[in-house]
Design a protein around this motif. Structure first.
Motif, short mmCIF file in Angstrom:
data_model
loop_
_atom_site.label_atom_id
_atom_site.label_comp_id
_atom_site.label_asym_id
_atom_site.label_seq_id
_atom_site.Cartn_x
_atom_site.Cartn_y
_atom_site.Cartn_z
N UNK A 552 -29.03 17.92 -0.47
CA UNK A 552 -30.22 18.41 0.24
C UNK A 552 -31.16 17.23 0.42
N UNK A 553 -31.73 17.13 1.63
CA UNK A 553 -32.80 16.18 1.90
C UNK A 553 -34.01 16.97 2.35
N UNK A 554 -35.09 16.91 1.60
CA UNK A 554 -36.34 17.57 1.94
C UNK A 554 -37.28 16.51 2.49
N UNK A 555 -37.80 16.73 3.70
CA UNK A 555 -38.51 15.69 4.44
C UNK A 555 -39.95 16.11 4.69
N UNK A 556 -40.88 15.77 3.79
CA UNK A 556 -42.29 16.15 3.96
C UNK A 556 -42.90 15.45 5.18
N UNK A 557 -43.76 16.19 5.91
CA UNK A 557 -44.45 15.62 7.05
C UNK A 557 -43.59 15.44 8.27
N UNK A 558 -42.40 16.03 8.28
CA UNK A 558 -41.43 15.82 9.35
C UNK A 558 -41.06 17.18 9.96
N UNK A 559 -40.99 17.24 11.31
CA UNK A 559 -40.53 18.43 12.00
C UNK A 559 -39.07 18.30 12.40
N UNK A 560 -38.64 19.16 13.31
CA UNK A 560 -37.23 19.16 13.72
C UNK A 560 -36.82 17.85 14.38
N UNK A 561 -37.68 17.31 15.27
CA UNK A 561 -37.32 16.09 15.96
C UNK A 561 -37.16 14.92 14.98
N UNK A 562 -38.11 14.77 14.07
CA UNK A 562 -38.00 13.72 13.07
C UNK A 562 -36.81 13.92 12.17
N UNK A 563 -36.48 15.19 11.85
CA UNK A 563 -35.31 15.47 11.03
C UNK A 563 -34.02 15.08 11.73
N UNK A 564 -33.94 15.33 13.05
CA UNK A 564 -32.72 14.96 13.79
C UNK A 564 -32.54 13.44 13.81
N UNK A 565 -33.64 12.71 14.00
CA UNK A 565 -33.55 11.24 14.01
C UNK A 565 -33.08 10.72 12.65
N UNK A 566 -33.60 11.29 11.58
CA UNK A 566 -33.17 10.90 10.23
C UNK A 566 -31.67 11.16 10.05
N UNK A 567 -31.21 12.32 10.47
CA UNK A 567 -29.81 12.68 10.28
C UNK A 567 -28.89 11.83 11.15
N UNK A 568 -29.36 11.43 12.32
CA UNK A 568 -28.55 10.54 13.17
C UNK A 568 -28.32 9.21 12.47
N UNK A 569 -29.38 8.64 11.88
CA UNK A 569 -29.24 7.37 11.14
C UNK A 569 -28.33 7.56 9.93
N UNK A 570 -28.48 8.68 9.26
CA UNK A 570 -27.69 8.94 8.05
C UNK A 570 -26.21 9.08 8.40
N UNK A 571 -25.88 9.80 9.47
CA UNK A 571 -24.47 9.96 9.86
C UNK A 571 -23.83 8.61 10.18
N UNK A 572 -24.57 7.75 10.86
CA UNK A 572 -24.02 6.44 11.19
C UNK A 572 -23.77 5.62 9.94
N UNK A 573 -24.68 5.69 8.98
CA UNK A 573 -24.52 4.92 7.74
C UNK A 573 -23.35 5.46 6.91
N UNK A 574 -23.16 6.77 6.88
CA UNK A 574 -22.05 7.35 6.13
C UNK A 574 -20.72 6.98 6.77
N UNK A 575 -20.68 6.96 8.10
CA UNK A 575 -19.43 6.62 8.80
C UNK A 575 -18.97 5.21 8.48
N UNK A 576 -19.92 4.33 8.08
CA UNK A 576 -19.58 2.95 7.75
C UNK A 576 -19.04 2.79 6.33
N UNK A 577 -19.09 3.84 5.56
CA UNK A 577 -18.61 3.78 4.17
C UNK A 577 -17.08 3.81 4.16
N UNK A 578 -16.46 2.85 3.50
CA UNK A 578 -15.00 2.77 3.41
C UNK A 578 -14.56 3.06 1.97
N UNK A 579 -13.92 4.19 1.79
CA UNK A 579 -13.44 4.52 0.44
C UNK A 579 -11.93 4.39 0.34
N UNK A 580 -11.29 3.83 1.40
CA UNK A 580 -9.85 3.60 1.36
C UNK A 580 -9.02 4.79 1.74
#
Length: 623
Positions: A552-580
């Motif tokens: 869970x990520x709880x984002x104070x001071x953030x609405x839906x648009x800010x939440x979508x931008x956060x999740x877009x960055x997070x998805x890109x960073x997770x996709x770069x993780x290589x666990x073999x």
């Protein structure tokens, strides 16, 4: 004034605890140590966003304070968290919970985590579903009440107490001085046994009570102190108005209108009874006078220790008694300093700190452990007055003023005490301090102070609390810690009307990683994702291990648009993780924004529904 929490408790350490919790909720604490100061704060600032109050307060008790608050605001506007060390006071509060608008009711012994949860619940609970009060009455003690232990009276009589002998002139003098100092007409040393309270000393009592030297135990105000969750004073400013005491025979038939009693605590930690003051008018004692009453109670405890014929059940008690007897035997006819040479090596071998004072309260012996605890050579402590040693220790304390208050005793006479001291230097420690009088080889009455390092014990308790609040794999909030963090941010957003977004996250295809590479690889993947989450989030965001592969990520001071931008960055960073693994990691998310009608459960349910939708289309999606 900004939204504030009014906190009323006579104990500064409790004020500090409650203050820290309410500040985490975004409230400005207003701290008071007596009920009159609390009522003044209500008149000055209006109804608070939260009241945290003890039921036993000097000048005006918690019941009267709650009644005053309800004239200004109902519970849904000003919730109240009520605490008390005294079971029957909590029972009375429970019976009047609807009338007084009590949101949460706690024992004084409740751990900080439980207090935190109660405060969060009181603030978070939405108006539409707020119950009238706690759902169940205070739980009775799991062990028999101390006052009902049949061994108490036997032990006290074996120690030379409750003997029926004429009142000791020295105790009567102390009681006369106590009544004068407190401005009351009566003072008592009351010892509580199973069936009755016995007046070991008394001053100013009505003749029938003085002649009886006691009352049935059911009449005893002091019984509540003996049975309390923690050893602390009981103050009843106006017994005639108290729901617990107004029908007491002492009030109804003997004109007792008010009471304040400080526990008589033995060095082993048992509470024998109280030193108390009573009057036939409402009591005007302030918190500082109650502190002073505790200092006098330590003096009375010392007098009772000297009168005791028993060395006590504690092994250290018996060792100390044997040691003093050896000193008296080996040191007979010798100067005191010469006699002390017989035991210096014994003292230095102990892992507890020991400080011995002579009859003038000057240090005549301190062992190596005492010096180590306070960063001094034992020889450098010799010759210090007790006041000088207390100041030395206070300079090392977390709260010097509170340490001085806890170690306060009268300037002369024997004393007995037991408390815990928090030191910052020379290293952070928690010491248990025990003090008692001893008869020295030269016939004078000295004092011994024993300091036991209980830091490991306290740290283990803190570590257990931490482990219950965090996930050991990722270090993120979990369990009770997660619940508190969610409730805290929800409460803050509600109070200030600020935006709040919540994202429920699921690591896609983690089962395949486990199947291909094993459970340890799956754990490494979860740790990698949590590290990415920490790097992507702001310091103000709340991150939680929700269970399994969910976060869970709880984002104070953030609405839906800010939440979508956060999740877009997070998805890109997770996709770069290589666990073999053959299949790369991806992330699905359900995003929801706080609505005016939401409670916390509704917000979480909406995010969970959207996460289900994201997973149902194959994952790697934000809904």
């Amino acid at each position: 004034m900004d939204a504030y929490a009014l906190i009323a408790d006579s104990d500064p350490r409790r004020l500090e605890l409650y203050s820290g919790i309410v500040q985490q909720q975004g409230l400005q604490p207003v701290l008071v140590r007596d009920g009159d100061a609390a009522r003044l704060a209500l008149r000055k600032h209006g109804a608070p966003a939260l009241l945290v109050t003890d039921l036993s307060l000097p000048r005006c008790d918690g019941f009267a304070l709650l009644s005053e608050l309800r004239k200004l605001a109902p519970e849904d506007k000003a919730p109240a968290v009520v605490v008390s060390a005294f079971l029957e006071l909590r029972n009375a509060a429970f019976q009047r919970r609807t009338e007084l608008g009590i949101s949460e009711l706690l024992a004084k012994s409740a751990p900080a985590d439980s207090v935190n949860k109660a405060i969060v619940r009181a603030l978070v609970r939405p108006k539409s579903v707020r119950p009238a009060a706690p759902a169940s009455p205070p739980a009775p003690p799991t062990a028999p009440r101390a006052s009902q232990d049949p061994r108490r009276e036997v032990a006290m009589k074996e120690a030379g107490l409750m003997s029926g002998a004429p009142q000791d002139a020295g105790l009567e003098r102390i009681l006369r001085e106590t009544a004068a100092a407190m401005g009351t007409s009566m003072a008592l040393i009351s010892l509580v046994a199973r069936d009755r309270q016995y007046f070991e000393g008394h001053f100013g009592l009505p003749a029938p009570l003085a002649e009886q030297r006691g009352t049935p135990v059911e009449w005893a105000f002091c019984r509540h102190v003996v049975d309390a969750d923690v050893a602390e004073p009981l103050v009843v400013p106006d017994a005639a108005q108290s729901p617990v005491f107004r029908d007491n025979p002492l009030v109804r038939d003997f004109g007792v209108r008010s009471y304040a009693g400080a526990p008589l605590v033995t060095p082993s930690g048992a509470v024998l009874g109280t030193l108390c003051v009573l009057d036939q008018r409402p009591l005007a004692l302030g918190a500082e006078q109650v502190d002073a009453l505790q200092g006098i109670a330590r003096r009375v405890g010392g007098e009772l220790e000297l009168r005791s014929r028993s060395p006590g059940a504690d092994p250290l008690d018996r060792t100390l008694a044997a040691l003093m007897q050896a000193l008296r035997t080996s040191g007979a006819g010798e100067p005191l300093t010469g006699a002390l040479s017989y035991v210096r090596e014994v003292f230095d071998a102990l892992d507890v700190g020991m400080v011995l004072y002579d009859g003038r309260r000057q240090v005549i012996l301190a062992n190596r452990s005492a010096g180590r605890f306070i960063g001094a050579e034992p020889q450098g402590l010799t010759g210090l007055t007790r006041e000088g040693l207390v100041e030395t220790i206070a300079a090392l304390a977390v709260d010097p003023a509170d340490l001085r208050r806890r170690m306060h005793v009268l300037p002369s006479g024997p004393f007995a005490a037991r408390d815990e001291l928090e030191l910052l230097r020379p290293e952070r420690r928690t010491l248990r301090w025990v003090a008692r009088p001893v008869r020295l080889p030269d016939g004078s009455d000295g004092q011994i102070a024993i300091f036991t390092d209980i830091t490991v014990e306290r740290r283990l308790q803190e570590e257990h609390a931490r482990l219950a609040s965090t996930d050991p794999l990722t270090g993120l909030w979990a369990g009770a810690g997660a619940e508190d963090a969610l409730a805290r941010e929800f409460s803050r957003a509600r109070r200030y009307g600020s935006p709040l977004a919540i994202a429920l996250l699921d690591v896609d295809h983690l089962r395949r990683v486990n199947e291909q590479l094993g459970r340890s690889a799956g754990d490494r993947a979860l740790k990698e994702v949590s590290d990415v989450l920490k790097r992507t989030a702001r310091n103000t965001d709340v991150l939680i291990r929700w269970g399994g592969e969910e976060f869970v990520a709880l984002l104070p001071g953030v609405g839906l648009q800010g939440g979508r931008e956060f999740l877009k960055r997070l998805q890109a960073a997770v996709a770069a993780v290589d666990v073999g693994a053959e299949t790369p990691l991806t992330l699905s998310a359900g995003l929801a924004e706080l609505r005016p009608e939401d409670d916390l459960q509704a917000l979480l349910l909406r995010a969970d529904t959207r996460l289900y939708e994201a997973k149902s289309v194959g994952g790697n999606t934000v809904r």
